[in-house]
Scaffold this active site. Structure first.
Site, short mmCIF file in Angstrom:
data_model
loop_
_atom_site.label_atom_id
_atom_site.label_comp_id
_atom_site.label_asym_id
_atom_site.label_seq_id
_atom_site.Cartn_x
_atom_site.Cartn_y
_atom_site.Cartn_z
N CYS A 98 0.92 -1.26 0.04
CA CYS A 98 0.31 -0.16 -0.02
C CYS A 98 0.96 1.40 -0.13
O CYS A 98 0.23 2.53 -0.07
CB CYS A 98 -0.99 -0.07 1.22
N HIS A 117 -2.67 6.96 3.39
CA HIS A 117 -3.09 5.69 2.70
C HIS A 117 -4.67 5.33 3.25
O HIS A 117 -4.94 5.43 4.49
CB HIS A 117 -2.26 4.56 3.16
N ASN A 124 -10.32 -0.01 0.92
CA ASN A 124 -8.98 0.10 0.82
C ASN A 124 -8.20 -0.63 -0.86
O ASN A 124 -8.33 -1.85 -0.72
CB ASN A 124 -8.20 -0.66 2.06
O1 UT7 Z 1 -3.44 -1.43 3.89
C1 UT7 Z 1 -3.28 -2.09 5.34
C2 UT7 Z 1 -4.18 -3.24 5.42
N1 UT7 Z 1 -4.75 -3.35 6.65
C3 UT7 Z 1 -5.14 -2.44 7.66
O2 UT7 Z 1 -5.00 -1.47 7.74
C4 UT7 Z 1 -5.92 -3.16 8.95
C5 UT7 Z 1 -5.70 -2.53 10.42
N2 UT7 Z 1 -6.55 -3.02 11.17
C6 UT7 Z 1 -7.68 -2.59 11.22
O3 UT7 Z 1 -8.34 -1.80 10.40
C7 UT7 Z 1 -8.64 -3.19 12.35
O4 UT7 Z 1 -7.96 -3.88 13.35
C8 UT7 Z 1 -9.91 -4.30 11.92
C9 UT7 Z 1 -11.08 -3.26 11.18
C10 UT7 Z 1 -9.38 -5.17 10.90
C11 UT7 Z 1 -10.68 -4.88 13.09
O5 UT7 Z 1 -11.12 -3.76 13.80
P1 UT7 Z 1 -10.66 -4.00 15.36
O6 UT7 Z 1 -11.61 -2.76 16.05
O7 UT7 Z 1 -9.39 -4.13 15.79
O8 UT7 Z 1 -11.65 -5.05 15.97
P2 UT7 Z 1 -11.22 -6.45 16.39
O9 UT7 Z 1 -10.56 -7.39 15.62
O10 UT7 Z 1 -10.60 -6.28 17.79
O11 UT7 Z 1 -12.50 -7.18 16.92
C12 UT7 Z 1 -13.49 -6.31 17.91
C13 UT7 Z 1 -14.74 -7.37 18.13
C14 UT7 Z 1 -14.69 -8.62 18.18
O12 UT7 Z 1 -15.45 -9.37 18.90
P3 UT7 Z 1 -15.49 -9.40 20.56
O13 UT7 Z 1 -14.36 -10.47 20.66
O14 UT7 Z 1 -15.25 -8.31 21.12
O15 UT7 Z 1 -16.79 -10.14 20.87
C15 UT7 Z 1 -14.48 -9.39 16.83
O16 UT7 Z 1 -15.12 -10.71 16.67
O17 UT7 Z 1 -15.70 -7.08 16.64
C16 UT7 Z 1 -15.76 -8.40 16.15
N3 UT7 Z 1 -15.38 -8.42 14.89
C17 UT7 Z 1 -16.37 -8.12 13.98
N4 UT7 Z 1 -17.76 -7.50 14.02
C18 UT7 Z 1 -18.37 -7.62 12.89
C19 UT7 Z 1 -14.19 -8.32 13.94
N5 UT7 Z 1 -14.67 -7.89 12.74
C20 UT7 Z 1 -15.79 -7.83 12.49
C21 UT7 Z 1 -16.77 -7.83 11.42
N6 UT7 Z 1 -18.10 -7.69 11.88
N7 UT7 Z 1 -16.27 -7.70 10.19
#
Ligand code: UT7
Length: 319
Positions: A116, A241, A271
């Site tokens: 990216c 980005h 993205n």
């Molecule tokens: O070009 C570079 C590419 N990558 C990036 O920039 C990614 C960087 N990371 C992120 O953008 C974020 O970490 C994500 C958007 C991928 C995830 O967001 P987060 O705030 O870090 O969520 P998390 O993984 O900590 O999950 C929080 C909660 C969890 O549930 P519990 O355990 O709190 O009950 C997940 O199971 O949200 C749940 N969850 C979802 N719920 C609905 C995780 N993904 C999803 C989803 N829809 N897609």
């Protein structure tokens, strides 16, 4: 990171163009594909919809043609094509070869892959070619991440999409180009947090990528500003980005740049990796948000984990 030597031949951007595939995939569409919700995606990422489809070559031809038309030059005048992509259509040859042919260019063409951060890498490399004697360079950033996304994985499928952005760079004789400072970085030890095997899907540890992304964007931008002797409050527009609105907000807060100065398109593009910075920059240009003389800071991060930033004085540093 090296400083730009005094007197080196510079360049200005004289044309730009964007391309997005026609197919729109909304968060509501994703709700039908796996366990997620529009509310969660908007709140945690800022993304509402994204565009998917097309090919890296096809989208690059579209954005590249628009940039050439806007610059008002003959394709035969272009000395080099630099295409940043992580998702080439073929393993061999580079996607830039087909783009070069279809656009009617007669010049060297090559792909670069810095994930990216790739477009900003390409912009710096293009300036290097101009310093070495090239006069007009076409620099494109294109990715079709939908090809390497597992559409059953809610961890990644909410984020990734397809698009392309291009610019034409032309050398300036008066010595005062637009590039005031730059920084390129990579940390291969962090590879395991974001990768795709050849023929496989993107695997990501989202939280770790998020944490590192903010840090490396701020580090890279700070290095570039320091090299150029420019303070954050002088920046008219930052083009980050487009990965996650919370990453952008956090990085801008740490840099001391208000969000009103950030160019964002991720709410409708998702993205798009190499395309994300040129898509956001081109939209800001089309909207008249960047004026002659403005200081514009591009800053990206990506798998690798790469980071890149470039500071531009829009229209060049007239002397
Ligand atoms: O070009 C570079 C590419 N990558 C990036 O920039 C990614 C960087 N990371 C992120 O953008 C974020 O970490 C994500 C958007 C991928 C995830 O967001 P987060 O705030 O870090 O969520 P998390 O993984 O900590 O999950 C929080 C909660 C969890 O549930 P519990 O355990 O709190 O009950 C997940 O199971 O949200 C749940 N969850 C979802 N719920 C609905 C995780 N993904 C999803 C989803 N829809 N897609």
């Amino acid at each position: 990171m090296p400083k730009i030597p005094a007197g080196v031949r510079g360049a200005v951007i004289t044309g730009w163009g964007s391309a997005l595939p026609p197919k729109v995939l909304t968060n509501h569409d994703l709700e039908q594909m796996f366990d997620t919700s529009d509310e969660w995606i908007v709140e945690r990422t800022g993304i509402r919809e994204r565009r998917v489809g097309g090919t890296t070559v096809g989208l690059s031809i579209e954005s590249g043609r628009r940039a050439i038309e806007m610059a008002g030059i003959d394709p035969l005048e272009i000395d080099a094509l630099v295409l940043s992509t992580t998702t080439p259509d073929r393993a061999v040859p580079a996607s830039s070869a087909a783009v070069q042919h279809e656009l009617g260019l007669r010049c060297g063409a090559f792909d670069i892959n810095a994930a990216c951060s790739g477009f900003t890498y390409g912009l710096v490399v293009s300036h290097g070619l101009i310093a070495m004697g090239s006069k007009k360079v076409l620099c494109i950033g294109t990715d079709c991440l939908s090809k390497i996304t597992d559409w059953t994985d809610r961890n990644t499928a909410i984020l990734f999409a397809d698009g392309s952005g291009a610019i034409v760079l032309e050398s300036v004789d008066h010595g005062g180009g637009q590039l005031l400072g730059w920084d390129l970085d990579a940390d291969g030890s962090a590879e395991r947090f974001l990768f795709a095997e050849v023929g496989g899907f993107v695997q990501m540890e989202g939280k770790e990528v998020f944490r590192r992304a903010v840090r490396i964007m701020v580090d890279s931008a700070t290095k570039t500003l320091n090299h150029a002797g420019v303070s954050a409050d002088e920046i008219a527009m930052v083009v980050p980005h487009q990965a996650n609105i919370r990453i952008i907000e956090s990085a801008c807060a740490k840099l001391g740049i208000p969000m009103e100065k950030a160019a964002t398109v991720l709410h409708y593009t998702g993205n798009t990796s190499s395309a994300s910075i040129p898509l956001a920059m081109n939209e800001a240009l089309d909207a008249g948000r960047i004026k002659h003389g403005d200081l514009v800071l591009l800053v990206g991060f990506g798998a690798g984990m790469t980071a890149a930033s470039a500071l531009l004085r829009w229209g060049g540093d007239e002397q």
